[in-house]
Each structure stands twice: as structure tokens, then as C-alpha cells.
Design a protein around this motif. Structure first.
Motif, PDB file in Angstrom:
ATOM      1  N   PRO A   1       0.716   2.068  -0.032  1.00 38.58           N
ATOM      2  CA  PRO A   1       1.107   3.304  -0.970  1.00 38.58           C
ATOM      3  C   PRO A   1       2.181   4.089  -0.223  1.00 38.58           C
ATOM      4  O   PRO A   1       2.167   4.208   0.819  1.00 38.58           O
ATOM      5  CB  PRO A   1      -0.204   3.821  -1.423  1.00 38.58           C
ATOM      6  CG  PRO A   1      -1.081   3.605  -0.160  1.00 38.58           C
ATOM      7  CD  PRO A   1      -0.465   2.066   0.287  1.00 38.58           C
ATOM      8  N   ASP A   2       2.895   4.652  -1.216  1.00 39.36           N
ATOM      9  CA  ASP A   2       3.912   5.874  -0.521  1.00 39.36           C
ATOM     10  C   ASP A   2       2.971   6.958  -0.065  1.00 39.36           C
ATOM     11  O   ASP A   2       1.790   6.940  -0.450  1.00 39.36           O
ATOM     12  CB  ASP A   2       4.853   6.119  -1.672  1.00 39.36           C
ATOM     13  CG  ASP A   2       4.381   6.403  -2.768  1.00 39.36           C
ATOM     14  OD1 ASP A   2       3.181   6.670  -2.928  1.00 39.36           O
ATOM     15  OD2 ASP A   2       5.008   6.884  -3.800  1.00 39.36           O
ATOM     16  N   ALA A   3       3.472   8.012   0.654  1.00 37.89           N
ATOM     17  CA  ALA A   3       2.904   8.905   1.235  1.00 37.89           C
ATOM     18  C   ALA A   3       2.020   9.801   0.136  1.00 37.89           C
ATOM     19  O   ALA A   3       0.968  10.030   0.404  1.00 37.89           O
ATOM     20  CB  ALA A   3       3.788   9.915   1.959  1.00 37.89           C
ATOM     21  N   PRO A   4       2.588  10.315  -1.058  1.00 35.42           N
ATOM     22  CA  PRO A   4       1.796  11.044  -2.201  1.00 35.42           C
ATOM     23  C   PRO A   4       0.715  10.111  -2.609  1.00 35.42           C
ATOM     24  O   PRO A   4      -0.566  10.445  -2.667  1.00 35.42           O
ATOM     25  CB  PRO A   4       2.766  11.202  -3.131  1.00 35.42           C
ATOM     26  CG  PRO A   4       4.201  11.049  -2.659  1.00 35.42           C
ATOM     27  CD  PRO A   4       3.899  10.151  -1.419  1.00 35.42           C
ATOM     28  N   GLY A   5       1.043   8.670  -2.721  1.00 32.08           N
ATOM     29  CA  GLY A   5      -0.103   7.971  -3.023  1.00 32.08           C
ATOM     30  C   GLY A   5      -1.144   7.804  -2.331  1.00 32.08           C
ATOM     31  O   GLY A   5      -2.486   7.997  -2.649  1.00 32.08           O
ATOM     32  N   ALA A   6      -0.974   7.666  -1.061  1.00 34.41           N
ATOM     33  CA  ALA A   6      -2.009   7.634   0.180  1.00 34.41           C
ATOM     34  C   ALA A   6      -2.835   8.722   0.106  1.00 34.41           C
ATOM     35  O   ALA A   6      -4.059   8.683   0.346  1.00 34.41           O
ATOM     36  CB  ALA A   6      -1.439   7.253   1.259  1.00 34.41           C
ATOM     37  N   ARG A   7      -2.081   9.888   0.057  1.00 35.17           N
ATOM     38  CA  ARG A   7      -3.086  11.255  -0.083  1.00 35.17           C
ATOM     39  C   ARG A   7      -3.841  11.248  -1.159  1.00 35.17           C
ATOM     40  O   ARG A   7      -5.011  11.582  -0.928  1.00 35.17           O
ATOM     41  CB  ARG A   7      -1.848  12.556  -0.175  1.00 35.17           C
ATOM     42  CG  ARG A   7      -1.629  13.040   1.218  1.00 35.17           C
ATOM     43  CD  ARG A   7      -1.009  14.505   0.912  1.00 35.17           C
ATOM     44  NE  ARG A   7       0.078  14.528   0.274  1.00 35.17           N
ATOM     45  CZ  ARG A   7       1.324  14.275   0.657  1.00 35.17           C
ATOM     46  NH1 ARG A   7       1.744  13.940   1.968  1.00 35.17           N
ATOM     47  NH2 ARG A   7       2.571  14.514  -0.142  1.00 35.17           N
ATOM     48  N   ARG A   8      -3.271  10.888  -2.405  1.00 33.50           N
ATOM     49  CA  ARG A   8      -4.384  10.849  -3.540  1.00 33.50           C
ATOM     50  C   ARG A   8      -5.532   9.837  -3.243  1.00 33.50           C
ATOM     51  O   ARG A   8      -6.703  10.149  -3.621  1.00 33.50           O
ATOM     52  CB  ARG A   8      -3.649  10.402  -4.808  1.00 33.50           C
ATOM     53  CG  ARG A   8      -2.931  11.754  -5.478  1.00 33.50           C
ATOM     54  CD  ARG A   8      -2.546  11.347  -6.775  1.00 33.50           C
ATOM     55  NE  ARG A   8      -1.540  10.055  -6.893  1.00 33.50           N
ATOM     56  CZ  ARG A   8      -0.347  10.531  -6.938  1.00 33.50           C
ATOM     57  NH1 ARG A   8       0.205  11.845  -6.698  1.00 33.50           N
ATOM     58  NH2 ARG A   8       0.572   9.441  -6.839  1.00 33.50           N
ATOM     59  N   VAL A   9      -5.195   8.856  -2.660  1.00 32.21           N
ATOM     60  CA  VAL A   9      -6.433   7.875  -2.413  1.00 32.21           C
ATOM     61  C   VAL A   9      -7.099   8.557  -1.341  1.00 32.21           C
ATOM     62  O   VAL A   9      -8.423   8.225  -1.472  1.00 32.21           O
ATOM     63  CB  VAL A   9      -5.831   6.381  -2.052  1.00 32.21           C
ATOM     64  CG1 VAL A   9      -6.920   5.636  -1.620  1.00 32.21           C
ATOM     65  CG2 VAL A   9      -5.145   5.688  -3.098  1.00 32.21           C
ATOM     66  N   LEU A  10      -6.846   8.767  -0.373  1.00 34.90           N
ATOM     67  CA  LEU A  10      -7.557   9.535   0.699  1.00 34.90           C
ATOM     68  C   LEU A  10      -8.367  10.618  -0.092  1.00 34.90           C
ATOM     69  O   LEU A  10      -9.561  10.654   0.483  1.00 34.90           O
ATOM     70  CB  LEU A  10      -6.693  10.058   1.880  1.00 34.90           C
ATOM     71  CG  LEU A  10      -6.300   8.938   3.005  1.00 34.90           C
ATOM     72  CD1 LEU A  10      -5.480   9.452   3.953  1.00 34.90           C
ATOM     73  CD2 LEU A  10      -7.613   8.058   3.232  1.00 34.90           C
TER      74      LEU A  10
END
Lengths: 490, 323, 150
Positions: C71-80
């Protein structure tokens, strides 16, 4: 026999019974659609409510929950890719892919029609040939179960686009199944002293995690505006091509489901897997399986409904429950003062035939209920996903909790959710893992039971006729891909 | 006048009852949970649902009773739940053999030594079956076959370390033979193996066994009881003991309260279970299922459970499962 | 990076296989007539290693070894954030009860992680909580965890 069946119908058609059959299938539809709850748990939770009813009425209603649950389970498999029980995994593969293409309505419709036709066929089989079928079921024992499970595990390698990655996922599922206890001797194994792991990892938290939670996590990555799945009205319904593609799938699925259902040791999950794989062999477009083949949905759904009815055959004629939900039905008989066992069909013929007739009626109710509702349920996908996603997470976890009343199950869901998401990111298919997990205990226990039965002689796999046929199928499944690879090389 | 007198008499009777038990009994308040470690449909589940139904419907217990199946992990989900509620007044634990055997197999502290024993109230005798075509006519024929060919006689039974396995161990020890025990994930699966003609021996409760015998799918070798039954048809089945194999083993079920349960509350429950088991409905059920209704309350129950625990530990050690 | 990601499943499985072999040390491979408690673990570990090596081989040869996508950075942040939310939810359930914890989790996910509009978020949360209460608690009589200090 016709007379007995007519007598059964006269019982089932009594207004009070009709009402409770309807309530039963309705409840089944709802609890089947709750991830984690499923028909067996739903029946157990609602068992006390039937105590005030006549035994016949109560059994009809509970059986309604049992097969109604098969219809309801389709909803979550197709719409949100959360198979509520093992038999829904195959449905989810193509059903959810269809939903993503805006064809959720068609998937639900074919599932309902397939379930109805196969269910009806299975009920007739129960009515006409229960005693001989039950004795066929008894011909299957440990050696046959081992080979059947092995066949299933080899076959999961072919789910997905690369055998190595599918097999790797399958092996991971088998390794997860090792946790807890040696299924034969009860020796603790890999439980790390955690009480929640003493009896191993159940299917429910793994399926909810790996499918449901992972799916939601995956969808959260994409930017804020996740497009709701478009569902146009004209895509909702079945086309004539769909029907042409599915007619024989339903037939084959129903027959396979019935036969697997009557084996006391194998259930609806094995039935739907075998039926799906058979269908891919027959299909003109095997490459579409896994990415929205409607005949795959039809085969899997008709097989699991036929199997759930077929499981009643050993229950009614031998008193041996063929599935978790028929075990609850058996308990309900006992609680209502009826003694199950080999004499049930003769001593309680009014009840048995009433039950059989009620299943015809109940399946009809479910068809009528599900066909017009398919587009309505599918329209749920029009709710913006942003609002759907957190709800799916919460309901999945509550359902998982309700199944065992233990927070450990909730934690497992979360851990497997993370695993499932990582698998999606690394392009490892998830269905083989879940299916292997279901097949593993059957495979390990029955291999060892078989060798105990033969007092150590491996010849048991050849000497028993059904076993020998299955062994040939296993060898073929192993050798055919190798031959294919060899031929490809010039 | 007459009426008044009667009322007075009833009132007086009521008063004496209350005073007689006032010191040692106290009723719980609010809804009650019967925690069951088996899934819905298992024998312990059926027993608890039946008795709960009798208690509520016949007005023995006014508090609503809910059955909760905290199944899985060899009943440890259920007993750990109850062990985690010391002094709780609204939860009872169903006692079935896994509550005794799981701690022994897993090497964890005994459950029965921690909970508050309330009552043991139902037992099931077992019988040993063989296939209908077998040449054996009694247990000694089987013993002779097993002695001639150690390990060649096979038993299909439920989970490893469960009741069937314990019974097998006891028979092996008493007769000095070696059998091959084939465990199954459930009693039903084991029965399928037996009915399929794959093994020689199978243990069944009397009710199940008589069904099989009536259907011509099994033949009895003997009861694992101290004495024969009296019902017609069952009375001619000899016990193993009278055939020279000294094994007496019955399955049993009971209830216990959480650790440190108020003794007055435990006494109240013991009394309620006694009342429920004295109803006609319960007795009819026992007769239909050919079960025994020996009743052990409180301290008797404690002694009884402790003795059974010793049996389990001895047999599990003998078959190499105890940790 | 891409190649490393492609190799992750193989490396993970090899470690897992080793872990299984260590974890089952002391159990028997063979037990009288039949395979013992360690037979399947051993067999599966071997299968895991062989398949992992095969995967590494296909990777080496450049044939199909999967298409990992991060995932891109914002995506990864949301998943985390969602994962953190799930863990917090599971920790909070025994303390404040399931329904309140689920409500907080919903609002956290909707308002903080997904930045959805306030009113529909409140509405969704309310509908869901009422639904869970009606179906699971009232109808199915499931004893959901209640607050610790009632």
C-alpha cells in the motif's frame, strides 16, 4: 411409501406446522447470514424456545434453521466475502468475484435456485432410499476418508493462478491445524501452554480473519472515496446463458453433495470443494473459475445444500449425526423424548415422514423468499463502503465471540486478519489455507485410524474397493500435472 | 372455618420448613447460567437442558436458567470460565469426565479440587458390544482371542482419554490383555466405524446398545456394571464381573459451583437438584434412557468425585496419557 | 525490494517449518502401528521447505513468483490505524463491555481513520449497536461481555 409420504405432507401442511417451518427457515436465513454463528450454533441457541412445541413441530422448525442456514450463509460469502462456515469458502471464491462485477444478484439467485433443486433432490433421496444409502455411507471409513482428504488437499493446489503459491498456502493451513492436540492420541502438541489452543484452532476465527477482516483492511488502503460496487438492475437477474451454464452444474453438484453428505465423517465443506473442482473439469471455461464463474457458484451451493440434507440420512437411519447441525437436531429429538437410533424410522414414522415433507415445503419457502430478495440484498452493496467496513469488522468479531463465548476467539480473528491481509499483499491465495485447515484433522486422524484398523498394513488402501478407486484418483491427480509439464517440454 | 384451618396448617408447615433450613440454605438472585463444556447436542448438554427445563417448568427454581455451551478445548473453556468466577452466585459448572481428564492430560491443576461440589445425580452404565456375526458368545472368548493374538482385537471408541478409552484400559488391565484402541473425534464417528464392520469391539451406553441389538447390528458381550439390570430383554445380559473380568465402570455427570461458593448457596442448589431428580418427568427420562439416578450431594459428592478422579488418573497413567 | 517481498512467503515458511520441528521435539515420529504425533509435523515441514525452495527457484529464474503490492503511505497508515483500533477494541471489551467498546471503535474508524462525515457516522454506529443488541443479546441471548464494574 407413497402413502407414508402423503401422510407426512398432511402433517407438514397443518397450519401450525407450516407457520413454524416458515419461522424456522426465516431464522436459519438470518443466523446463517451472521458470520460465525451459522446454523448449528443458531439451532443450539434457539433450542430452548422449542420446548413448548409439539415434538414434530419443533423438529420441523429446527431442521428449517439447519437448511435455511445454508441459504443464509451464501449472503455473507457473496456480498462481503466472509464465509460463515467451511462450506461457504468455495461459494465466496466466485460469488464475491461476481459481486465485484456488479452481479451479486445473479450469484445469489443461482445459489438459491441451485440450493433448491439440489435440496429437493436430496430430500427425495432421503425419502426413497434412506436405508440402502445409509449402508453405503458406512462403507466409507478411515482409509476412504484419508484418501478423500488427500485428494482435496492436492486439489487446493490448483486453486489460484500458481500451483506453488497455492500449495504453500495449503501447507500453511495444514501447519495451523497441527496446533493444539494430536487428533488421535490426544497428546498436547504445539499449544505453547495456552488454554485456548488446547483443542486447536477452529475454522471460524480463521475464516473470519483471513477472509472478512483481511478484506476490510485491504479496502481501507485505497483512498477515501472507495467506489460502491455498481449494481445495475439488469445485471441483477439471471440471463439465459447463465442458466444454460448452470443446469448441469446443479445436477452434478447435487449428486456429489448427497453422496458426501451421507458419509458420517465428511461434511458440506468437502462436498462443495469436490463439486467445485469437478465442475471446473467439466466447464468450457475453466480459466474463469476463481474470477466469477457462475457455474462455480451453482456447483458449490447445490452441493453444500444437498450435503446438509444428506447428513440426515445417517442421522435418521443409524442415529449417527453426519454434521454439527444434525448433531443438534439429534439432541433436540432426545430432549423432546424421542429416542433416535436404527429403529427411529419404524417407531416414529409419522415424525420422520413429517420431517421429510417439511423439508420440501421449507425449501420452497426459501426459494420464494430468496429469489425476489436477491436484488434487494445485493443492493446493500450500494451503501458506501466507508460505512459498511467498520460494521463488517464489528459484526464479524461479535459473531466470532458468540460462537465460543471466549475473547480468545476474538484475538485469533484479529491475528488471522493480519495474516490474511499480508497474504493478499504478497499475492498468496487465501482459500487453500482455509480449506486445508478444514481437511487436515480428517486427513491426519483417518490415516492413523486406517493403519490401526489394518494393524499396520498399508494394504488396507488397496484391499477395500472404494479405497482402491480413490487411491487411483489420488495417483492420477499427482501424476497428471507432471505428465503435462513433461509434454510441454519439447 | 375449615378453609382457615387448612391455610393455617399450610402456613405452619411452611414456617417449620423455613426454620429447619434457614441456617444452611440461601437462594441466589437473578438469572442462572449452567455452563456446559460440550457443544449443543452432547450428552452433558442434553442432561443439563433437561434438568433446567424441569426446574423451571415445575417451579422448583424460579430464577430463569440459561444453558451456555462454552465448548471446546476439552471442557477447559467451560471450567476455566467458572474457575475464574470465585464466589459467583449465578453460575454452575457441568461436571463430565473431560472436566476430570483434561487437567490430568494437560498437566494442569485439578478442577474438581478447586470447585464447590454440589451434586452427582445421573450415571450411565456401559455395555461392551461386538459385531452380530462374531463367533464370540461371551467376554472370555474375546479374552482368549486377544491372548492368542495380542493387539489384534480392535476397539472403536470416542476421543483419546475419554470414557471409552478409560473403559478399554480397565478391561485390558483386568483381563491382562492388549487391545488396539482406535480413537475417533466423536462417539458417533466411532459407532459408524463399528457398524461398518471394521472393528470387533465397541462400548455403548445401555440405551444405545439395546437399540443396536434390537436392530440386529450388534451383539452384547457384557455389562460393565456391578449387577445385572432388571428390565426384560436386558436382564439376560451378564456383567463382565460375573464372567470373570473384574471391571465396573459407569459414566457419570454432576454439577459444581465456582470456588469459594457460599455453603448455604451450595446446599440450596443440592436441595433443588434433589427435588428435580425426584420428579416424575426426570424419572421417566432416566427409565427411557436406562440411566441410573444415584444421588450424591455436597460432601458425599466431593468424596465420590475424588474417587472417580483417582480412577481416571490411574487409568490415564496406565495408558500413558497422564502428564 | 520487490524481490525481497516475493521471497518473504518462502522465508516465512522455512522459519515456520523450523519452528514446528523445534516445537514438536520430544514427540514420537512413529507410534506402534501408525505414524506418531510428530509424523505430520515432520512431513509438512519438509513439504513447506521444498515448496519454499521451489518458490525461491522460480524467483531466481524470473518466472512467476507472485506480484506483491504494497500500500502507499496513507494506505498503510490507515491499515495500521485500523489494526491498532482492533487491538484496542479487544483490550477494551473486557473492561468497558462489548457494546460501548464497539461503539468507540466504530467512531474511531469512521471519524479518525476514514474521515467520514459526522452525522452519517453517528447514525451508522447507532444502527449497528442497536442491531447487535437486538439480534445477539435480546434474541439469541448471547451473554456479551459486560462492563467490569457494573
Amino acid at each position: 411409501m407413497i402413502e407414508a409420504l402423503l401422510q407426512g405432507f398432511s402433517v407438514a401442511m397443518m397450519p401450525e406446522n407450516l407457520l413454524f417451518i416458515f419461522i424456522g427457515v426465516l431464522i436459519g436465513q438470518v443466523v446463517g447470514a451472521l458470520p460465525g454463528v451459522g446454523p448449528a450454533a443458531g439451532m443450539a441457541l434457539l433450542l430452548p424456545l422449542t420446548f413448548g412445541l409439539e415434538p414434530v413441530t419443533a423438529i420441523m422448525m429446527l431442521a428449517g434453521i439447519m437448511y435455511g442456514g445454508q441459504y443464509g450463509g451464501t449472503l455473507t460469502s457473496v456480498l462481503i466475502n466472509v464465509p460463515g462456515e467451511a462450506s461457504g469458502v468455495m461459494t465466496a471464491m466466485d460469488g464475491h468475484a461476481m459481486a465485484r462485477q456488479g452481479r451479486a444478484g445473479a450469484a445469489l439467485a443461482i445459489a438459491a435456485i441451485g440450493s433448491f433443486i439440489a435440496g429437493l433432490g436430496a430430500v427425495l433421496a432421503v425419502a426413497v432410499i434412506t436405508p440402502p444409502l445409509a449402508s453405503i455411507g458406512l462403507k466409507f471409513n478411515a482409509p476412504e476418508y484419508f484418501l478423500l482428504a488427500l485428494l482435496g488437499v492436492i486439489a487446493v493446489g490448483s486453486l489460484g493462478d500458481a500451483p506453488i503459491r497455492s500449495l504453500l498456502a495449503g501447507v500453511l493451513g495444514l501447519l495451523i491445524a497441527l496446533v493444539g492436540v494430536d487428533p488421535l492420541t490426544g497428546t498436547p502438541r504445539l499449544n505453547f501452554g495456552i488454554p485456548a489452543l488446547y483443542q486447536g484452532i477452529d475454522f471460524i476465527p480463521v475464516a473470519i480473519g483471513v477472509f472478512g477482516i483481511a478484506e476490510v483492511l485491504h479496502s481501507l488502503e485505497r483512498s477515501e472515496k472507495v467506489e460502491p460496487i455498481r449494481t445495475r438492475l439488469k445485471d441483477m437477474w439471471l440471463t439465459s446463458q447463465d442458466w444454460a451454464a448452470c443446469r448441469f452444474s446443479i445436477l452434478r453438484g447435487g449428486v456429489i453433495g448427497l453422496f458426501v453428505g451421507i458419509m458420517p465423517g465428511a461434511g458440506a465443506s468437502v462436498a462443495s470443494l469436490l463439486s467445485y473442482l469437478t465442475e471446473r473439469k467439466f466447464s468450457k471455461h475453466p480459466e474463469r473459475f476463481g474470477s466469477g464463474a457462475i457455474d462455480g457458484v451453482a456447483a458449490a451451493e447445490s452441493a453444500n445444500n444437498a450435503a446438509s440434507h444428506g447428513a440426515l440420512i445417517p442421522m435418521l437411519s443409524l442415529g449417527i449425526p453426519g454434521s454439527a447441525s444434525s448433531a443438534v437436531l439429534l439432541a433436540a429429538l432426545i430432549l423432546h423424548g424421542i429416542k433416535p437410533g436404527p429403529m427411529l424410522m419404524s417407531t416414529e414414522s409419522a415424525l420422520v415422514w413429517g420431517l421429510i415433507a417439511s423439508m420440501v415445503v421449507g425449501n420452497l419457502f426459501l426459494l420464494i423468499l430468496n429469489l425476489p430478495m436477491a436484488p434487494v440484498f445485493a443492493a446493500l452493496l450500494r451503501v458506501p463502503y466507508v460505512y459498511l467496513a467498520p460494521g463488517i469488522l464489528v459484526i464479524s468479531l461479535v459473531g466470532a465471540y458468540a460462537a465460543t463465548l471466549s475473547m480468545a476467539t476474538v484475538w485469533m480473528c484479529i491475528v488471522f486478519g493480519l495474516l490474511g491481509w499480508l497474504m493478499m499483499k504478497l499475492d498468496i491465495p487465501r482459500a487453500p489455507l482455509v480449506l486445508a485447515l478444514v481437511l487436515a484433522p480428517l486427513m491426519e486422524a483417518s490415516l492413523r485410524q486406517a493403519l490401526l484398523l489394518s494393524l499396520g498394513s498399508p494394504m488396507i488402501f488397496v484391499e477395500r474397493p472404494i479405497s482402491a478407486v480413490l487411491l487411483a484418483a489420488v495417483l492420477f491427480a499427482l501424476i497428471a500435472p507432471i505428465v503435462r509439464v513433461m509434454r510441454k517440454r519439447p | 372455618m375449615n378453609m382457615k384451618l387448612n391455610l393455617g396448617a399450610v402456613l405452619a408447615l411452611g414456617l417449620t420448613c423455613t426454620t429447619a433450613f434457614a441456617q444452611e440454605m440461601r437462594a441466589p438472585e437473578g438469572p442462572i447460567e449452567f455452563t456446559v463444556g460440550s457443544a449443543a447436542g452432547g450428552t452433558p448438554d442434553v442432561i443439563m437442558r433437561t434438568i433446567a427445563q424441569i426446574m423451571n417448568e415445575e417451579g422448583i427454581v424460579e430464577n430463569p436458567i440459561v444453558i451456555q455451551n462454552r465448548s471446546g478445548a476439552g471442557h477447559s473453556n467451560a471450567y476455566n470460565h467458572v474457575l475464574g468466577l470465585p464466589g459467583d452466585e449465578n453460575t454452575l459448572l457441568t461436571l463430565a469426565s473431560p472436566v476430570f481428564t483434561t487437567p490430568i492430560v494437560q498437566g494442569t491443576p485439578s478442577v474438581i479440587d478447586q470447585i464447590t461440589p454440589i451434586a452427582g445425580f445421573v450415571q450411565s452404565e456401559l455395555m461392551l458390544l461386538t459385531t452380530p456375526t462374531s463367533e464370540w458368545t461371551g467376554i472370555q472368548d474375546m479374552v482368549a482371542a486377544a491372548q492368542a493374538n495380542p493387539g489384534a482385537v480392535r476397539v472403536a471408541g470416542g476421543a483419546s482419554g475419554g470414557n471409552d478409552h478409560i473403559a478399554t484400559g480397565l478391561v485390558e488391565k483386568a483381563a491382562g490383555i492388549t487391545l488396539t484402541y482406535i480413537p475417533h473425534e466423536s462417539g458417533g464417528a466411532a459407532r459408524a466405524t463399528f457398524l461398518g464392520g471394521n472393528v470387533e469391539l465397541h462400548f455403548a451406553t445401555l440405551a444405545e446398545g439395546m437399540e443396536q441389538i434390537a436392530a440386529g447390528t450388534a451383539k452384547p458381550l457384557g455389562l460393565l456394571s456391578a449387577a445385572r439390570r432388571t428390565e426384560a430383554g436386558v436382564a439376560d445380559i451378564p456383567t463382565l464381573q460375573e464372567q470373570g473380568v473384574d471391571v465396573v465402570y459407569t459414566q457419570f455427570w454432576g454439577v459444581g459451583g465456582p470456588p469459594q461458593m457460599d455453603p448455604a448457596l451450595a446446599a440450596w442448589w443440592a436441595d433443588k437438584f434433589r427435588q428435580a431428580t425426584e420428579t416424575q418427568t426426570w424419572k421417566d427420562g432416566l427409565a427411557a434412557n436406562m440411566q441410573l439416578g444415584n444421588f450424591y450431594a455436597l460432601d458425599e459428592a466431593k468424596t465420590y468425585f475424588a474417587a472417580e478422579q483417582d480412577t481416571f488418573r490411574a487409568v490415564l497413567t496406565q495408558i500413558g496419557l497422564a502428564k | 525490494m520487490m524481490r525481497f517481498l516475493q521471497a518473504v512467503p518462502a522465508l516465512f515458511m522455512i522459519c515456520l517449518a523450523a519452528g514446528v520441528m523445534i516445537g514438536t521435539a520430544g514427540l514420537a515420529f512413529w507410534d506402534g502401528f501408525t505414524p506418531g504425533a510428530r509424523f505430520f509435523p515432520g512431513l509438512l515441514s519438509a513439504a513447506a521447505v521444498i515448496l519454499s525452495l521451489a518458490l525461491l527457484l522460480t524467483l531466481q529464474r524470473g518466472t512467476d513468483a507472485g506480484r506483491p503490492e504494497l500500500p502507499d503511505a496513507p494506505g498503510a497508515r490507515r491499515v495500521l490505524a485500523a489494526m491498532a483500533g482492533l487491538v484496542t477494541l479487544a483490550l477494551l471489551i473486557p473492561v468497558i463491555g462489548l457494546l460501548p467498546a464497539a461503539g468507540l471503535f466504530m467512531l474511531f474508524l469512521l471519524l479518525v481513520v476514514l474521515r467520514a462525515a459526522l452525522l452519517p457516522s453517528l447514525l451508522t454506529t447507532a444502527i449497528l449497536l442497536v442491531g447487535v443488541e437486538v439480534i445477539f443479546v435480546r434474541w439469541l441471548a448471547v451473554p456479551l461481555p459486560a462492563p467490569l464494574f457494573q
